[in-house]
Design a protein around this motif. Structure first.
Motif, PDB file in Angstrom:
ATOM      1  N   LEU A  60       1.154  -0.901   0.095  1.00  0.00           N
ATOM      2  CA  LEU A  60      -0.116  -0.096  -0.142  1.00  0.00           C
ATOM      3  C   LEU A  60       0.959   0.939  -0.556  1.00  0.00           C
ATOM      4  O   LEU A  60       1.980   1.333   0.424  1.00  0.00           O
ATOM      5  CB  LEU A  60      -1.255  -0.087   1.163  1.00  0.00           C
ATOM      6  N   ALA A  67       0.395   5.035   2.906  1.00  0.00           N
ATOM      7  CA  ALA A  67      -0.943   4.722   4.005  1.00  0.00           C
ATOM      8  C   ALA A  67      -0.600   4.282   4.954  1.00  0.00           C
ATOM      9  O   ALA A  67       0.581   5.032   5.288  1.00  0.00           O
ATOM     10  CB  ALA A  67      -0.714   3.307   2.601  1.00  0.00           C
ATOM     11  N   THR A  68      -0.774   5.025   5.792  1.00  0.00           N
ATOM     12  CA  THR A  68      -1.051   3.913   6.960  1.00  0.00           C
ATOM     13  C   THR A  68      -1.544   3.250   7.909  1.00  0.00           C
ATOM     14  O   THR A  68      -1.743   2.030   7.022  1.00  0.00           O
ATOM     15  CB  THR A  68      -1.970   4.994   8.170  1.00  0.00           C
ATOM     16  N   ASP A  76      -3.800   2.338   9.007  1.00  0.00           N
ATOM     17  CA  ASP A  76      -5.020   2.018  10.315  1.00  0.00           C
ATOM     18  C   ASP A  76      -5.907   2.132   8.290  1.00  0.00           C
ATOM     19  O   ASP A  76      -6.823   1.458   7.697  1.00  0.00           O
ATOM     20  CB  ASP A  76      -6.058   3.795  10.036  1.00  0.00           C
ATOM     21  N   ASP A  77      -5.448   2.621   7.385  1.00  0.00           N
ATOM     22  CA  ASP A  77      -5.310   2.502   5.609  1.00  0.00           C
ATOM     23  C   ASP A  77      -5.562   1.159   5.705  1.00  0.00           C
ATOM     24  O   ASP A  77      -6.083  -0.373   5.041  1.00  0.00           O
ATOM     25  CB  ASP A  77      -4.243   3.387   4.812  1.00  0.00           C
ATOM     26  N   PHE A 134      -8.476  -1.938   4.530  1.00  0.00           N
ATOM     27  CA  PHE A 134      -8.257  -2.717   3.496  1.00  0.00           C
ATOM     28  C   PHE A 134      -8.344  -4.152   3.390  1.00  0.00           C
ATOM     29  O   PHE A 134      -8.746  -5.120   2.401  1.00  0.00           O
ATOM     30  CB  PHE A 134      -6.223  -2.853   2.683  1.00  0.00           C
ATOM     31  N   TYR A 150       2.164  -1.596   4.603  1.00  0.00           N
ATOM     32  CA  TYR A 150       2.008  -0.548   4.305  1.00  0.00           C
ATOM     33  C   TYR A 150       3.666   0.786   4.497  1.00  0.00           C
ATOM     34  O   TYR A 150       3.246   1.412   4.783  1.00  0.00           O
ATOM     35  CB  TYR A 150       1.298  -0.149   5.404  1.00  0.00           C
ATOM     36  N   ILE A 204      -3.208   4.625  -1.927  1.00  0.00           N
ATOM     37  CA  ILE A 204      -3.811   5.079  -1.744  1.00  0.00           C
ATOM     38  C   ILE A 204      -5.100   6.333  -1.276  1.00  0.00           C
ATOM     39  O   ILE A 204      -3.658   7.395  -1.451  1.00  0.00           O
ATOM     40  CB  ILE A 204      -4.126   4.553   0.478  1.00  0.00           C
ATOM     41  N   ARG A 221      -5.743  10.503  -0.761  1.00  0.00           N
ATOM     42  CA  ARG A 221      -5.120  10.375  -0.009  1.00  0.00           C
ATOM     43  C   ARG A 221      -6.720  11.407   0.423  1.00  0.00           C
ATOM     44  O   ARG A 221      -6.538  13.067   1.663  1.00  0.00           O
ATOM     45  CB  ARG A 221      -3.880  11.276   0.158  1.00  0.00           C
ATOM     46  N   LYS A 249      -8.510  11.866   2.489  1.00  0.00           N
ATOM     47  CA  LYS A 249      -9.568  11.949   4.324  1.00  0.00           C
ATOM     48  C   LYS A 249      -8.489  13.113   4.646  1.00  0.00           C
ATOM     49  O   LYS A 249      -8.415  13.074   5.361  1.00  0.00           O
ATOM     50  CB  LYS A 249      -9.212  10.763   4.373  1.00  0.00           C
ATOM     51  N   GLU A 304      -1.729   7.001  14.650  1.00  0.00           N
ATOM     52  CA  GLU A 304      -2.187   7.443  12.453  1.00  0.00           C
ATOM     53  C   GLU A 304      -2.710   8.095  12.946  1.00  0.00           C
ATOM     54  O   GLU A 304      -3.030   9.565  11.989  1.00  0.00           O
ATOM     55  CB  GLU A 304      -2.049   6.327  12.449  1.00  0.00           C
TER      56      GLU A 304
END
Length: 203
Positions: free
Chosen positions: A12, A15-16, A18-19, A23, A91, A109, A111, A113, A144
């Motif tokens: 990913l 990404a974090t 949480d992402d 996923f 990630y 991912i 971004r 957000k 995160e």
């Protein structure tokens, strides 16, 4: 997730953690079968191999952040011949071996957000009590999630062309990434910054 069920290993980008967990859920993995490692070690790879041998009927996902060279070598066999219903999600791919990288499907991912949504903007521009209540509710955020909030606020101040606000949020971001700051103190500082008290914030 249409098309992704043909793959077992994923990288990913941008990404974090949480992402990555989100996923895994989109791949159909239940919360209890998502195992995450901030920093993967050799002993962790042994645990992964053991779990792969036990779980066959349920989907399981292993989510990886930083991975040392030795741990990557230990993972090679698993990524080459992944057990059924098993997913490996990376990630933080910056230092991945080419042999692992080549076995992964790369996913970017989005971004969006990181930008200020209408709900947050409404809270920021609402009354002081509502803003303070919202910020204190963020005390339960993971690290995160707090970083995502700070990035949203950075975008907010950039849109407002508020150089002092941008400077303070950049300072908060840098400090919060490097140190385990008191979350409530940080949120109070954010409140002061949003209300124009740049000089009074004390992070």
């Amino acid at each position: 997730m249409e098309g992704f069920d043909r793959f077992s290993s994923f990288i990913l980008k941008d990404a974090t953690i949480d992402d990555a967990i989100g996923f895994a859920k989109e791949l159909g993995v239940e919360d209890k079968n998502i195992v995450s490692f901030d920093k993967l070690k050799i002993d962790d790879v042994r645990e992964i191999k053991n779990r792969c041998e036990v779980l066959h009927d349920k989907k399981i996902a292993f989510v990886f952040g930083d991975i040392g060279f030795d741990a990557q070598n230990a993972l090679l066999k698993l990524t080459e011949e992944p057990p059924e219903n098993t997913f490996f999600i990376f990630y933080k791919p910056e230092n991945l071996l080419d042999t692992i990288y080549s076995r992964c499907q790369v996913v970017s991912i989005k971004r969006e957000k990181d930008f200020v949504d209408d709900e947050l903007k409404s809270v920021i521009e609402g009354d002081d009590e509502g803003l303070l209540k919202y910020l204190l509710s963020c005390e339960s955020f993971s690290k995160e999630e707090m970083l995502v909030l700070l990035k949203k606020l950075l975008f907010y101040f950039s849109e407002k062309k508020d150089a002092k606000g941008v400077g303070r949020i950049v300072e908060f971001l840098k400090t919060y990434r490097e140190f385990n700051l008191n979350k409530r103190l940080l949120l109070i500082n954010i409140y002061l910054t949003l209300r124009g008290g740049h000089e009074n914030s004390y992070c």
